[in-house]
Design an enzyme around this catalytic site. Sequence first.
Site, PDB file in Angstrom:
ATOM      1  N   ASN A   1       0.807  -1.225   0.000  1.00 15.08           N
ATOM      2  CA  ASN A   1       0.000   0.000   0.000  1.00 15.08           C
ATOM      3  C   ASN A   1       0.839   1.273   0.000  1.00 15.08           C
ATOM      4  OD1 ASN A   1      -2.275  -1.498  -0.167  1.00 15.08           O
ATOM      5  ND2 ASN A   1      -2.908  -1.247   1.965  1.00 15.08           N
TER       6      ASN A   1
ATOM      7  N   ARG B   1      -8.673  -1.057  -7.318  1.00 17.69           N
ATOM      8  CA  ARG B   1      -9.205   0.207  -6.816  1.00 17.69           C
ATOM      9  C   ARG B   1      -8.127   1.271  -6.641  1.00 17.69           C
ATOM     10  NH1 ARG B   1     -12.973   3.166  -3.854  1.00 17.69           N
ATOM     11  NH2 ARG B   1     -11.529   4.448  -2.681  1.00 17.69           N
TER      12      ARG B   1
ATOM     13  N   CYS C   1     -16.584  -3.594  -4.779  1.00 10.09           N
ATOM     14  CA  CYS C   1     -15.538  -4.173  -3.947  1.00 10.09           C
ATOM     15  C   CYS C   1     -16.192  -4.998  -2.861  1.00 10.09           C
ATOM     16  CB  CYS C   1     -14.729  -3.030  -3.339  1.00 10.09           C
ATOM     17  SG  CYS C   1     -13.405  -3.608  -2.327  1.00 10.09           S
TER      18      CYS C   1
ATOM     19  N   ARG D   1     -17.191   1.531  -1.571  1.00  7.54           N
ATOM     20  CA  ARG D   1     -15.961   2.332  -1.503  1.00  7.54           C
ATOM     21  C   ARG D   1     -16.048   3.513  -2.459  1.00  7.54           C
ATOM     22  NH1 ARG D   1     -10.809  -1.532  -1.375  1.00  7.54           N
ATOM     23  NH2 ARG D   1      -9.796   0.323  -0.525  1.00  7.54           N
ATOM     24  N   PRO D   2     -16.761   4.554  -2.046  1.00  7.21           N
ATOM     25  CA  PRO D   2     -16.943   5.715  -2.928  1.00  7.21           C
ATOM     26  C   PRO D   2     -15.642   6.492  -3.125  1.00  7.21           C
ATOM     27  CG  PRO D   2     -17.836   6.186  -0.741  1.00  7.21           C
ATOM     28  CD  PRO D   2     -17.368   4.760  -0.720  1.00  7.21           C
TER      29      PRO D   2
ATOM     30  N   ASP E   1     -15.935  10.016  -3.593  1.00 11.05           N
ATOM     31  CA  ASP E   1     -16.411  11.403  -3.527  1.00 11.05           C
ATOM     32  C   ASP E   1     -15.369  12.357  -2.932  1.00 11.05           C
ATOM     33  OD1 ASP E   1     -17.037   9.729  -1.228  1.00 11.05           O
ATOM     34  OD2 ASP E   1     -17.983  11.479  -0.330  1.00 11.05           O
ATOM     35  N   LEU E   2     -14.633  11.899  -1.918  1.00 13.09           N
ATOM     36  CA  LEU E   2     -13.665  12.796  -1.259  1.00 13.09           C
ATOM     37  C   LEU E   2     -12.500  13.115  -2.203  1.00 13.09           C
ATOM     38  CD1 LEU E   2     -13.650  11.037   2.242  1.00 13.09           C
ATOM     39  CD2 LEU E   2     -14.762  13.207   1.669  1.00 13.09           C
TER      40      LEU E   2
ATOM     41  N   ILE F   1     -14.359   1.291   9.942  1.00  6.18           N
ATOM     42  CA  ILE F   1     -13.938   1.878   8.661  1.00  6.18           C
ATOM     43  C   ILE F   1     -14.658   1.217   7.493  1.00  6.18           C
ATOM     44  CG2 ILE F   1     -11.946   2.261   7.146  1.00  6.18           C
ATOM     45  CD1 ILE F   1     -10.308   2.647   9.686  1.00  6.18           C
TER      46      ILE F   1
HETATM   47  N1  EPU Z   1     -14.335   6.880   1.804  1.00  8.91           N
HETATM   48  C1  EPU Z   1     -15.361   7.691   1.379  1.00  8.91           C
HETATM   49  N2  EPU Z   1     -15.178   8.493   0.289  1.00  8.91           N
HETATM   50  C2  EPU Z   1     -13.996   8.531  -0.386  1.00  8.91           C
HETATM   51  C3  EPU Z   1     -12.936   7.702   0.054  1.00  8.91           C
HETATM   52  C4  EPU Z   1     -13.134   6.879   1.154  1.00  8.91           C
HETATM   53  O1  EPU Z   1     -16.439   7.679   1.986  1.00  8.91           O
HETATM   54  O2  EPU Z   1     -13.888   9.284  -1.359  1.00  8.91           O
HETATM   55  C5  EPU Z   1     -14.514   6.006   2.977  1.00  8.91           C
HETATM   56  C6  EPU Z   1     -14.300   4.543   2.649  1.00  8.91           C
HETATM   57  O3  EPU Z   1     -15.464   3.952   2.091  1.00  8.91           O
HETATM   58  C7  EPU Z   1     -13.950   3.974   4.007  1.00  8.91           C
HETATM   59  C8  EPU Z   1     -13.127   5.099   4.637  1.00  8.91           C
HETATM   60  O4  EPU Z   1     -13.499   6.289   3.908  1.00  8.91           O
HETATM   61  O5  EPU Z   1     -15.103   3.772   4.783  1.00  8.91           O
HETATM   62  C9  EPU Z   1     -11.626   4.910   4.551  1.00  8.91           C
HETATM   63  O6  EPU Z   1     -11.258   4.518   3.242  1.00  8.91           O
HETATM   64  P1  EPU Z   1      -9.870   4.961   2.589  1.00  8.91           P
HETATM   65  O7  EPU Z   1     -10.127   5.963   1.533  1.00  8.91           O
HETATM   66  O8  EPU Z   1      -8.916   5.322   3.661  1.00  8.91           O
HETATM   67  O9  EPU Z   1      -9.423   3.615   1.886  1.00  8.91           O
HETATM   68  P2  EPU Z   1      -8.453   3.525   0.640  1.00  8.91           P
HETATM   69  O10 EPU Z   1      -7.511   4.652   0.707  1.00  8.91           O
HETATM   70  O11 EPU Z   1      -9.237   3.326  -0.595  1.00  8.91           O
HETATM   71  C10 EPU Z   1      -6.541   2.159   1.749  1.00  8.91           C
HETATM   72  C11 EPU Z   1      -5.923   0.801   1.599  1.00  8.91           C
HETATM   73  C12 EPU Z   1      -6.881  -0.259   2.096  1.00  8.91           C
HETATM   74  C13 EPU Z   1      -7.215   0.031   3.558  1.00  8.91           C
HETATM   75  C14 EPU Z   1      -7.776   1.442   3.696  1.00  8.91           C
HETATM   76  C15 EPU Z   1      -8.035   1.865   5.132  1.00  8.91           C
HETATM   77  C16 EPU Z   1      -4.491   1.035  -0.349  1.00  8.91           C
HETATM   78  C17 EPU Z   1      -4.196   0.648  -1.740  1.00  8.91           C
HETATM   79  N3  EPU Z   1      -5.605   0.555   0.191  1.00  8.91           N
HETATM   80  O12 EPU Z   1      -7.693   2.162   0.936  1.00  8.91           O
HETATM   81  O13 EPU Z   1      -6.176  -1.492   2.006  1.00  8.91           O
HETATM   82  O14 EPU Z   1      -8.148  -0.899   4.042  1.00  8.91           O
HETATM   83  O15 EPU Z   1      -6.841   2.394   3.121  1.00  8.91           O
HETATM   84  O16 EPU Z   1      -6.869   1.814   5.885  1.00  8.91           O
HETATM   85  O17 EPU Z   1      -3.715   1.738   0.280  1.00  8.91           O
HETATM   86  C18 EPU Z   1      -5.911  -3.806   1.726  1.00  8.91           C
HETATM   87  O18 EPU Z   1      -4.690  -3.608   1.612  1.00  8.91           O
HETATM   88  O19 EPU Z   1      -6.402  -4.957   1.876  1.00  8.91           O
HETATM   89  C19 EPU Z   1      -6.823  -2.666   1.693  1.00  8.91           C
HETATM   90  C20 EPU Z   1      -8.123  -2.782   1.430  1.00  8.91           C
END
Ligand code: EPU
Length: 421
Positions: A23, A91, A115, A120-121, A123-124, A330
Site C-alpha cells: 500500500n 481500486r 468491492c 468504496r466511494p 467522492d472525497l 472503517i
Molecule cells: N471513503 C469515502 N469516500 C472517499 C474515500 C473513502 O467515503 O472518497 C470512505 C471509505 O469507504 C472507508 C473510509 O473512507 O469507509 C476509509 O477509506 P480509505 O479511503 O482510507 O481507503 P483507501 O484509501 O481506498 C486504503 C488501503 C486499504 C485500507 C484502507 C483503510 C491502499 C491501496 N488501500 O484504501 O487497504 O483498508 O486504506 O486503511 O492503500 C488492503 O490492503 O487490503 C486494503 C483494502
Amino acid sequence: MEKLIVTGGTSLRGTINVSGSKNASLPILAATLLTDEQCVIRRVPDVSDTNYMLQILSKLGAEVERASGNVIVAAKDVSHETPYDIVRKMRASVCMMGPLVARLGKADVSLPGGCVIGDRPIDLHLRALQELGAVIDVKGGDVVIRVPDGLKGAEINLRGKFGPTVLGTANLMMAATLADGLTIIEGAAAEPEVVDLADFLGKMGAKIQGAGTRRIEIEGVESLHGVEHTIIPDRIEAGTFLVAAAIAAEERMTVNRIQPSHLTAVIDTLKACGHAVEIEGQKAHVTRGAQPRGTKIRTGPFPEFPTDMQAQMTALFIVSEGISTVTDTIFPERFMHVPELQRMGARIERQGNMAIVEGPSELTGAPVMASDLRASATLVLAALRAKGETVINRLYHIDRGYEHIDEKLMGVGAQMVRARA
Ligand code: EPU
C-alpha cells in the site's frame, strides 16, 4: 485459477522476512508520473497489484523496468487516458488521478468497480481535486477531469463520515505538489504509507510538512525531479505473520524486517491476549502464550487498530479462550471471512459492524473460498491450526497483496501446496 491446500497442525518456528509495503508502493509508483526524470524504487513487492500498477504506467507511455524488487520508471511522455481493462481490476488505480492532473492538467480514469469489502466511494478524492480547480465530469463509468485554469492551492477538509481517507490524502498531496500556492489538508490520513509517499515526494523536490499528522501543508513547486527511494516494510504482512506465530508456533518465532512503531496496536493486542512479543531492532520475537485468551478490538485510523488486520486477528480469537469482539468502523461490511471460518468450525456471530467470537474452537479443514485479500490470509491462518486439509479456492485474491506467502510460511514449517483449481 489456483488453489492452496494447507495441511494444518504443524508447528511454526524460525524466522520469516517481511517484504516492502504494497500500500506504500502503489501511490509511490503513481507519483513517478509527476516527473519526466527517472525514479528508482527499491523493495517493491512482487504482487499482482504492483504488477497492475506497472502495467498502467507502461500503457500511459512510461518506460518501466523491474528486477528483483527494484523498479525503474521513466515517464517522459505520458498520456492522460488510463487503460480501462487494467484500471478496473484495482481500486488503487484511483490514485493515478492526482499525478496525471498535476502533470498534464487532465485525466480520464475509469470509476473503480465494486468491492467485496463494502461500498468504496471516491467522492472525497473528487471534491479535493475540484477544490484545487479541477472540473470533473462523471460519464459512462469514466471520471473525466480537466483543469482549465491550472491547479491552485486551497484549504481542504478531507474528513469523510468514516474518518480520514488514505488514498484520498495521497491523491490530493500529489496533485498539490505542482499546484500554484499553498494547499492545507485538514483531516488528513496519518498512515505510515502516507508518510512514505510524502518522503518520496520530498526527495523529488516537493515542499510538504506535517505528513503523519491530521494537518498537511504543501507549498506548490514548479517541477519535480527523479529520485531513488526504498519502500517501508509492509506492516499488514508483518502483522499477519505475528498472528501466524501466535496461532501456530510452539516455539519462539521471529518476524524480521519490520518497523515496530507501525505495529503498536497489533502488538499490544497480541500481548493483551497473553502472547509475548519482544522487539529487537527490526525483529519481533513471538512466543505463544500458554493459555491464550481473546479480547476486544475496534478498527480506526492509524495509530488505532488497522482494518486490514481485523480478519486475521479474528482467526486468532477463534482458538483463544473466551468471548472476543471485532468491530470495524472503517469498512462496516468487511466480514466476508466469517461464513468461511464457520465452515471450519468457528463459533462466530455477526451483528452489524461487529463479529462476536466464542473460543476456543477446534478447527477442521474444509474447502473454503477466498473473497478478498485479507479474508484470504485469514483462511490460511485458520488452516494452519485446523485438523486435516483446508483447500482455499480463488487464490488470486491473496496474490494481489502477499509476496510468495506460501513459500514464506513453508520456510517456517507450514505445510501447503499450490495447485490448479
Ligand atoms: N471513503 C469515502 N469516500 C472517499 C474515500 C473513502 O467515503 O472518497 C470512505 C471509505 O469507504 C472507508 C473510509 O473512507 O469507509 C476509509 O477509506 P480509505 O479511503 O482510507 O481507503 P483507501 O484509501 O481506498 C486504503 C488501503 C486499504 C485500507 C484502507 C483503510 C491502499 C491501496 N488501500 O484504501 O487497504 O483498508 O486504506 O486503511 O492503500 C488492503 O490492503 O487490503 C486494503 C483494502
